[in-house]
Write an enzyme that holds these catalytic residues in place. Structure first.
Site, PDB file in Angstrom:
ATOM      1  N   GLN A  32      47.771 -47.367  15.767  1.00 49.79           N
ATOM      2  CA  GLN A  32      47.761 -45.943  16.099  1.00 49.79           C
ATOM      3  C   GLN A  32      46.695 -45.226  15.289  1.00 49.79           C
ATOM      4  O   GLN A  32      46.787 -45.139  14.068  1.00 49.79           O
ATOM      5  CB  GLN A  32      49.140 -45.338  15.794  1.00 49.79           C
ATOM      6  CG  GLN A  32      49.245 -43.844  16.043  1.00 49.79           C
ATOM      7  CD  GLN A  32      50.538 -43.279  15.508  1.00 49.79           C
ATOM      8  OE1 GLN A  32      51.287 -43.966  14.817  1.00 49.79           O
ATOM      9  NE2 GLN A  32      50.829 -42.029  15.825  1.00 49.79           N
ATOM     10  N   GLY A  33      45.666 -44.705  15.960  1.00 51.06           N
ATOM     11  CA  GLY A  33      44.566 -44.020  15.288  1.00 51.06           C
ATOM     12  C   GLY A  33      44.730 -42.515  15.338  1.00 51.06           C
ATOM     13  O   GLY A  33      44.084 -41.838  16.158  1.00 51.06           O
ATOM     14  N   TYR A  34      45.588 -41.989  14.480  1.00 51.63           N
ATOM     15  CA  TYR A  34      45.823 -40.541  14.414  1.00 51.63           C
ATOM     16  C   TYR A  34      45.205 -39.947  13.146  1.00 51.63           C
ATOM     17  O   TYR A  34      44.287 -39.153  13.197  1.00 51.63           O
ATOM     18  CB  TYR A  34      47.323 -40.251  14.434  1.00 51.63           C
ATOM     19  CG  TYR A  34      47.959 -40.185  15.809  1.00 51.63           C
ATOM     20  CD1 TYR A  34      47.415 -40.852  16.900  1.00 51.63           C
ATOM     21  CD2 TYR A  34      49.140 -39.473  16.013  1.00 51.63           C
ATOM     22  CE1 TYR A  34      48.015 -40.811  18.147  1.00 51.63           C
ATOM     23  CE2 TYR A  34      49.740 -39.409  17.253  1.00 51.63           C
ATOM     24  CZ  TYR A  34      49.186 -40.078  18.322  1.00 51.63           C
ATOM     25  OH  TYR A  34      49.783 -40.024  19.549  1.00 51.63           O
ATOM     26  N   SER A  35      45.734 -40.336  11.966  1.00 49.29           N
ATOM     27  CA  SER A  35      45.342 -39.702  10.704  1.00 49.29           C
ATOM     28  C   SER A  35      43.873 -39.954  10.359  1.00 49.29           C
ATOM     29  O   SER A  35      43.308 -41.000  10.690  1.00 49.29           O
ATOM     30  CB  SER A  35      46.215 -40.219   9.561  1.00 49.29           C
ATOM     31  OG  SER A  35      47.556 -39.845   9.744  1.00 49.29           O
ATOM     32  N   GLU A  37      57.333 -33.266   2.056  1.00 52.69           N
ATOM     33  CA  GLU A  37      56.910 -31.879   1.841  1.00 52.69           C
ATOM     34  C   GLU A  37      56.733 -31.160   3.180  1.00 52.69           C
ATOM     35  O   GLU A  37      57.148 -30.005   3.343  1.00 52.69           O
ATOM     36  CB  GLU A  37      55.606 -31.840   1.038  1.00 52.69           C
ATOM     37  CG  GLU A  37      55.739 -32.259  -0.412  1.00 52.69           C
ATOM     38  CD  GLU A  37      55.874 -33.763  -0.606  1.00 52.69           C
ATOM     39  OE1 GLU A  37      56.233 -34.181  -1.714  1.00 52.69           O
ATOM     40  OE2 GLU A  37      55.611 -34.515   0.360  1.00 52.69           O
ATOM     41  N   SER A  97      55.158 -36.354   5.756  1.00 53.68           N
ATOM     42  CA  SER A  97      55.650 -36.389   4.382  1.00 53.68           C
ATOM     43  C   SER A  97      56.866 -35.492   4.204  1.00 53.68           C
ATOM     44  O   SER A  97      57.101 -34.550   4.978  1.00 53.68           O
ATOM     45  CB  SER A  97      54.539 -35.960   3.418  1.00 53.68           C
ATOM     46  OG  SER A  97      54.300 -34.567   3.541  1.00 53.68           O
ATOM     47  N   GLU A 106      60.931 -39.998  16.590  1.00 47.11           N
ATOM     48  CA  GLU A 106      60.626 -40.833  15.423  1.00 47.11           C
ATOM     49  C   GLU A 106      61.484 -40.470  14.217  1.00 47.11           C
ATOM     50  O   GLU A 106      61.952 -41.334  13.484  1.00 47.11           O
ATOM     51  CB  GLU A 106      59.146 -40.690  15.064  1.00 47.11           C
ATOM     52  CG  GLU A 106      58.727 -41.588  13.899  1.00 47.11           C
ATOM     53  CD  GLU A 106      57.275 -41.397  13.505  1.00 47.11           C
ATOM     54  OE1 GLU A 106      56.839 -40.240  13.351  1.00 47.11           O
ATOM     55  OE2 GLU A 106      56.569 -42.394  13.351  1.00 47.11           O
TER      56      GLU A 106
END
Length: 387
Positions: A127-130, A372, A370, A246
């Site tokens: 998965q190429g997201y970040s 946060e 995350s 998710e």
């Protein structure tokens, strides 16, 4: 030979029994409760293909496309029993992300081409997201895709791409138009072959010196326009949809439950239960695990009833991941100086991988959004606090 049956017509108890019995016979013992949380495809290929032959590799896909067609209730049982029986995680981006995306938004040609290749294991996905500086703030991504005739030319970088070094395809989020204002506009979803010239993959070792994550660089990589999913510039809704459920599965209690059993064994072996201070802390951990199970069940009931999860499900991931960390920290506390060893510690009839679990517990609080960010979601969407 795959089995075609209406699994949803069975009672939950009967389905759970059938699934457990089959897993007991077909999941290799040496793959159960693996130390490695993210094994490579080759390491678990026999289990992957066993599931595929049975027709049980893709639990929520329609049976017409090689799945089980499970409703939310049966899917939760599938996930619960998978974890309880220690089945290894398979490289599942194709099953859990690409498949559902294509089933909802893909063309019939895309479904017919890609879905069978996921089931067969010919295509292994990542998965190429970040991106650097575009992780939690994903809409700020900069990887570009410029159309030239029947192809997009992709340039940019992705990071924290899980198991890219053992994948051959990537679900890629790219910017196809620069926009002023709302950054979610002008983003598209492409399916890219990682064997295309111009792709460079660099593994990133983690704390356990395993390469779960990678950097992926795209230098004038050409992707056919036919591999665009949905409409150009309208990919943000698609990108979010594949992550819809998710958080509830990231909040499933399996990891803290397993860690607690290991803590119990280590405490018995070291005599820690004779220490009243430890006993008090242990009781709190056990009660927290019970509470986590109750919280998970509350959200699971919503899915079983056909409902949609609201923003408050974020509390589940926070509770789960921080409890997992507290339990594994307790293991190191009672292990004393032996905690420095990465090898398993003797605990009676079993071995306890204390340091391995401690290191493993660091990552879940970061990936999948995350903690946060989850707290920000709760503050804004549930408590209505100012942004």
């Amino acid at each position: 030979m795959s089995t075609q049956q209406d699994w949803n017509a069975l009672s939950d108890e009967e389905f759970r029994r059938i699934f457990r019995d089959w897993v007991e016979e077909n999941c290799p013992k040496e793959l159960r409760f693996m130390r490695k949380q993210r094994p490579l495809f080759d390491e678990v290929a026999v289990w992957y293909h066993n599931l595929a032959r049975k027709g049980w590799l893709a639990p929520v896909w329609p049976q017409a496309y090689g799945g089980m067609g499970l409703n939310p209730s049966k899917h939760i049982i599938y996930v619960e029993e998978w974890a309880r029986m220690g089945c290894p995680r398979i490289p599942d981006h194709g099953i859990g992300l690409v498949g559902p995306l294509l089933l909802q938004y893909g063309s019939e040609e895309q479904k017919q081409h890609f879905l069978p290749r996921i089931i067969s294991g010919e295509h292994v996905w990542c998965q190429g997201y970040s991106e650097p500086n575009s992780g939690s703030d994903l809409a700020s991504l900069k990887t570009s895709a410029v159309r030239e005739g029947d192809e997009f030319v992709v340039n940019g970088q992705k990071i924290w791409t899980t198991l890219a070094h053992c994948a051959n395809w990537v679900l890629l989020l790219v910017r196809t138009k620069r926009v002023e204002g709302k950054r979610q506009e002008g983003i598209s979803v492409l399916l890219a072959d990682l064997r295309t010239p111009g792709v460079t993959i660099r593994p990133i070792p983690n704390l356990r010196e395993e390469a779960d994550f990678c950097e992926v660089f795209f230098d004038n990589v050409r992707v056919p326009v036919a591999n665009l999913v949905g409409e150009v510039d309208k990919g943000w809704t698609l990108a979010k949809s594949v992550l819809g459920h998710e958080r509830i599965f990231l909040g499933a209690p399996a990891r803290p439950e397993y860690a607690l059993t290991r803590l119990e064994a280590l405490a018995e072996a070291t005599g820690a239960f004779e220490d009243k201070a430890f006993l008090s802390r242990y009781a709190k951990h056990r009660l927290d695990v019970y509470d986590l199970g109750s919280a998970f069940e509350r959200f699971a009931k919503v899915l079983r009833a056909g409902g949609d999860l609201e923003a408050d499900v974020s509390v589940l991931k926070i509770f789960n991941t921080e409890l997992y960390q507290r339990i594994t920290e307790e293991m190191l506390e009672i292990a004393g100086e032996d905690a420095r060893f990465e090898d398993d510690l003797d605990a009676g009839e079993i071995q306890v991988d204390a340091m391995n679990l401690f290191l493993d517990s660091r990552a879940p609080a970061i990936f999948g959004g995350s903690n946060e960010i989850q707290r920000n979601i709760l503050a804004k969407a549930v408590l209505n606090l100012p942004g």
